[in-house]
Scaffold this motif. Structure first.
Motif, mmCIF file in Angstrom:
data_model
loop_
_atom_site.group_PDB
_atom_site.id
_atom_site.type_symbol
_atom_site.label_atom_id
_atom_site.label_comp_id
_atom_site.label_asym_id
_atom_site.label_seq_id
_atom_site.Cartn_x
_atom_site.Cartn_y
_atom_site.Cartn_z
ATOM 1 N N UNK A 94 1.055 -1.518 -0.415
ATOM 2 C CA UNK A 94 0.498 -0.314 -0.188
ATOM 3 C C UNK A 94 1.222 1.595 0.274
ATOM 4 N N UNK A 95 2.060 1.057 1.043
ATOM 5 C CA UNK A 95 2.829 2.071 0.715
ATOM 6 C C UNK A 95 4.075 2.565 -0.666
ATOM 7 N N UNK A 96 3.608 1.508 -1.387
ATOM 8 C CA UNK A 96 4.855 1.627 -2.343
ATOM 9 C C UNK A 96 3.852 0.369 -3.501
ATOM 10 N N UNK A 97 3.299 1.295 -4.328
ATOM 11 C CA UNK A 97 2.704 0.609 -5.176
ATOM 12 C C UNK A 97 3.285 -0.645 -6.218
ATOM 13 N N UNK A 98 4.837 -0.145 -6.200
ATOM 14 C CA UNK A 98 5.599 -0.300 -7.854
ATOM 15 C C UNK A 98 5.866 -1.726 -7.491
ATOM 16 N N UNK A 99 5.275 -2.340 -5.840
ATOM 17 C CA UNK A 99 5.994 -3.582 -5.570
ATOM 18 C C UNK A 99 4.804 -4.176 -6.018
ATOM 19 N N UNK A 100 5.747 -5.486 -6.187
ATOM 20 C CA UNK A 100 5.283 -7.153 -6.771
ATOM 21 C C UNK A 100 3.485 -7.370 -5.563
ATOM 22 N N UNK A 101 2.400 -7.411 -6.119
ATOM 23 C CA UNK A 101 1.356 -7.835 -4.959
ATOM 24 C C UNK A 101 1.208 -9.546 -4.181
ATOM 25 N N UNK A 102 2.979 -9.086 -3.432
ATOM 26 C CA UNK A 102 2.673 -10.711 -3.203
ATOM 27 C C UNK A 102 1.455 -11.357 -2.105
ATOM 28 N N UNK A 103 0.836 -10.040 -1.271
ATOM 29 C CA UNK A 103 0.105 -10.251 -0.410
ATOM 30 C C UNK A 103 -0.901 -11.597 -1.177
ATOM 31 N N UNK A 104 -1.127 -11.400 -2.238
ATOM 32 C CA UNK A 104 -2.780 -11.677 -2.841
ATOM 33 C C UNK A 104 -2.401 -12.869 -3.561
ATOM 34 N N UNK A 105 -1.020 -13.333 -4.257
ATOM 35 C CA UNK A 105 -1.036 -14.455 -4.368
ATOM 36 C C UNK A 105 -0.829 -16.022 -2.878
ATOM 37 N N UNK A 106 -1.040 -16.467 -3.941
ATOM 38 C CA UNK A 106 -0.965 -17.831 -3.225
ATOM 39 C C UNK A 106 0.481 -18.471 -2.403
ATOM 40 N N UNK A 107 1.129 -19.044 -1.441
ATOM 41 C CA UNK A 107 2.055 -19.575 -1.202
ATOM 42 C C UNK A 107 1.452 -21.037 -0.887
ATOM 43 N N UNK A 108 2.817 -21.273 -1.169
ATOM 44 C CA UNK A 108 3.510 -22.841 -1.305
ATOM 45 C C UNK A 108 4.734 -22.919 -0.259
ATOM 46 N N UNK A 109 5.120 -23.804 0.475
ATOM 47 C CA UNK A 109 5.246 -23.763 1.664
ATOM 48 C C UNK A 109 6.019 -25.602 1.521
ATOM 49 N N UNK A 110 7.122 -25.401 1.157
ATOM 50 C CA UNK A 110 8.016 -26.796 1.553
ATOM 51 C C UNK A 110 9.053 -26.697 2.618
ATOM 52 N N UNK A 111 8.896 -27.546 3.782
ATOM 53 C CA UNK A 111 9.979 -27.809 4.781
ATOM 54 C C UNK A 111 10.280 -29.230 4.800
ATOM 55 N N UNK A 112 11.687 -29.262 6.339
ATOM 56 C CA UNK A 112 11.989 -30.584 5.988
ATOM 57 C C UNK A 112 13.016 -30.217 6.904
ATOM 58 N N UNK A 113 13.038 -31.369 8.161
ATOM 59 C CA UNK A 113 13.280 -31.155 9.497
ATOM 60 C C UNK A 113 13.944 -32.011 9.544
ATOM 61 N N UNK A 114 15.464 -32.292 9.433
ATOM 62 C CA UNK A 114 16.360 -33.705 9.816
ATOM 63 C C UNK A 114 16.822 -34.506 11.164
ATOM 64 N N UNK A 115 15.702 -34.097 11.831
ATOM 65 C CA UNK A 115 15.148 -35.057 12.946
ATOM 66 C C UNK A 115 13.373 -35.408 12.901
ATOM 67 N N UNK A 116 13.441 -36.522 13.802
ATOM 68 C CA UNK A 116 11.804 -36.499 14.219
ATOM 69 C C UNK A 116 11.125 -36.390 14.538
ATOM 70 N N UNK A 117 9.602 -35.550 13.590
ATOM 71 C CA UNK A 117 9.125 -34.202 13.729
ATOM 72 C C UNK A 117 8.138 -34.910 15.087
ATOM 73 N N UNK A 118 7.133 -33.916 15.953
ATOM 74 C CA UNK A 118 6.565 -34.060 17.260
ATOM 75 C C UNK A 118 6.717 -35.555 18.258
ATOM 76 N N UNK A 119 8.364 -35.550 18.943
ATOM 77 C CA UNK A 119 9.307 -36.364 18.851
ATOM 78 C C UNK A 119 9.745 -35.854 20.861
ATOM 79 N N UNK A 120 8.828 -35.164 20.421
ATOM 80 C CA UNK A 120 9.703 -33.817 21.957
ATOM 81 C C UNK A 120 10.747 -32.933 21.484
ATOM 82 N N UNK A 121 11.244 -32.948 20.396
ATOM 83 C CA UNK A 121 12.345 -32.781 20.209
ATOM 84 C C UNK A 121 12.225 -31.104 19.697
ATOM 85 N N UNK A 122 11.894 -30.059 20.090
ATOM 86 C CA UNK A 122 10.601 -29.335 19.523
ATOM 87 C C UNK A 122 11.046 -28.720 17.892
#
Ligand code: ATP
Ligand code: DP6
Length: 389
Positions: A94-122
């Motif tokens: 809104x402050x800088x109309x030259x910026x691409x409107x990323x806030x209106x685009x859908x997000x694809x997130x890809x993530x990898x944990x190098x340790x067990x998920x939900x095992x009490x290792x935070x």
């Protein structure tokens, strides 16, 4: 013309293990805690989440792949993070109309944990910190880590502390909207770089009672809990911050062990009682207490989160002795390949080590480390889909 470009940003983020525990919420939607907490961020050389955030006008829906599996992101935690980050980006646009409107685009997130998920290792801490940091970088947001911690906290409370390296406090705050419930750096990793941590993985299986439901049950039913939240923790926070600033390991160790035991006491005082520690965990406590007894000073400190795994903090200068003792029970356990350890002192009661021999499945030897790091390696391909390995 429609912008078909795929915008991406990638980050890695660390886990953190609290030495003054967060346990109890005053607001369950915003993850506002009943007490402040303090943690040590662990090195990403050993435990880390790697996350790529991408967005494009060509994407049809928001998605999150974790370790190759599509996740359900319709829950309030993910929704809150996406909404808040989009609204900060929309303000920039809104402050800088030259910026691409990323806030209106859908997000694809890809993530990898190098340790067990939900095992009490935070994993939730590293996971939400990485998610927030990656999207903030994608959106080129100017907010600092403390400001972003307000958002990560809504993903998972402890995640707010993983936006910093070193020694990190989460100040509980007082405001109803949570705007002052934020993470701050107490000291960077470089202030006290010789802090080590040995993680004794008792069981990498998914835990029984989640932190979220466990702490709600404690708040609702434990009569010990108000005393912990109102009297014990505020005093300990002050003492712990002083100990870290002065690099006073004995006080750090004493407070760490007391606070872990206090947290597990309020769990036991919950109705029905919650048991996160098992007999192997208790054996690890005895092993450390015996080590401190024969050393004539506190050279190691145990702490346990919402699961049976032990995290043992110690200083590098005492490593040979600490690992020398642990070797008596852990020599054959994956991850415990160490050399140059000291012999177990003669007066040490080595029978305490017996339960560890069968009970520990993996050891992770690590130490204090840095906060999220921006990386080039992307987990999203040029087609906007997750890269197949
Ligand atoms: N890399 C990630 N990206 C996004 N979300 C993640 C990621 N890793 C974990 N999570 C979220 O965290 C949840 C696991 O959190 P949970 O609190 O049950 O376990 P934990 O964090 O390993 O344990 P604890 O917080 O008690 O130490 C996952 O189900 C997922 O929703
Ligand atoms: C025992 C703890 O590890 C609890 C962590 O709880 P979470 O941060 O996992 O809980 P939610 O806010 O419900 O996601 C102590 C701590 O990390 O301070």
């Amino acid at each position: 013309m429609v912008d078909q470009k795929i915008y991406t940003a990638s980050t890695t983020a660390p886990v953190n293990i609290a030495v003054i525990k967060y346990w109890g919420k005053r607001d369950t939607a915003l993850n506002l805690p009943t007490n402040s907490s303090l943690s040590v961020t662990l090195s990403q050389k050993d435990l880390r989440t790697h996350t790529t955030a991408s967005c494009s006008a060509s994407f049809e829906s928001d998605t999150l792949h974790l370790n190759g599996e599509l996740q359900n992101i319709s829950g309030p935690r993910q929704t809150a993070c996406f909404r808040e980050l989009r609204s900060l980006r929309a303000a920039l646009e809104a402050a800088d109309p030259s910026l691409p409107k990323l806030s209106t685009y859908k997000l694809h997130i890809v993530s990898e944990n190098n340790f067990p998920t939900a095992a009490g290792l935070a994993s939730s801490a590293a996971g939400f910190a990485a998610l927030v940091r990656a999207i903030a970088d994608l959106y080129e947001l100017p907010q600092n880590p403390t400001e972003l911690s307000r958002i990560a906290r809504q993903g998972s409370g402890s995640a707010c502390r993983s936006l910093f390296g070193g020694y990190v406090a989460w100040e509980q705050g007082e405001k109803i909207d949570g705007s002052d419930s934020l993470a701050v750096e107490i000291a960077p990793a470089s202030h006290w770089p010789d802090m080590k941590a040995a993680i004794l993985v008792v069981s990498a299986a998914k835990k029984g009672v989640s932190s979220t439901s466990g702490m709600q049950a404690t708040v609702a039913t434990s009569s010990l809990f108000p005393h912990r939240a109102r009297v014990v923790v505020p005093q300990r926070m002050e003492e712990m911050i002083k100990a870290i600033k002065e690099r006073d390991f004995e006080t750090f160790a004493d407070l760490t062990m007391k606070d872990s035991n206090s947290f597990h006491s309020v769990c036991l005082d919950t109705s029905p009682p919650i048991f996160y520690m098992n007999d192997v965990s208790k054996a690890a406590i005895r092993v450390v207490e015996e080590l401190n007894r024969v050393s004539g000073r506190k050279i190691a400190a145990y702490t346990f989160d919402a699961g049976p795994n032990a995290v043992i903090y110690y200083l590098e200068k005492d490593e040979a002795l600490v690992l020398g003792v642990l070797k008596g029970g852990l020599e054959h356990v994956p991850g415990f390949a160490v050399s140059g350890t000291a012999a177990i002192p003669e007066e040490y009661d080595a029978s305490f080590l017996e339960p560890l021999k069968e009970g520990i499945t993996r050891v992770i030897l690590t130490g204090v480390g840095e906060g999220p790091i921006s990386v080039k390696e992307s987990l999203v391909g040029e087609d906007g889909l997750l890269l197949k390995k």
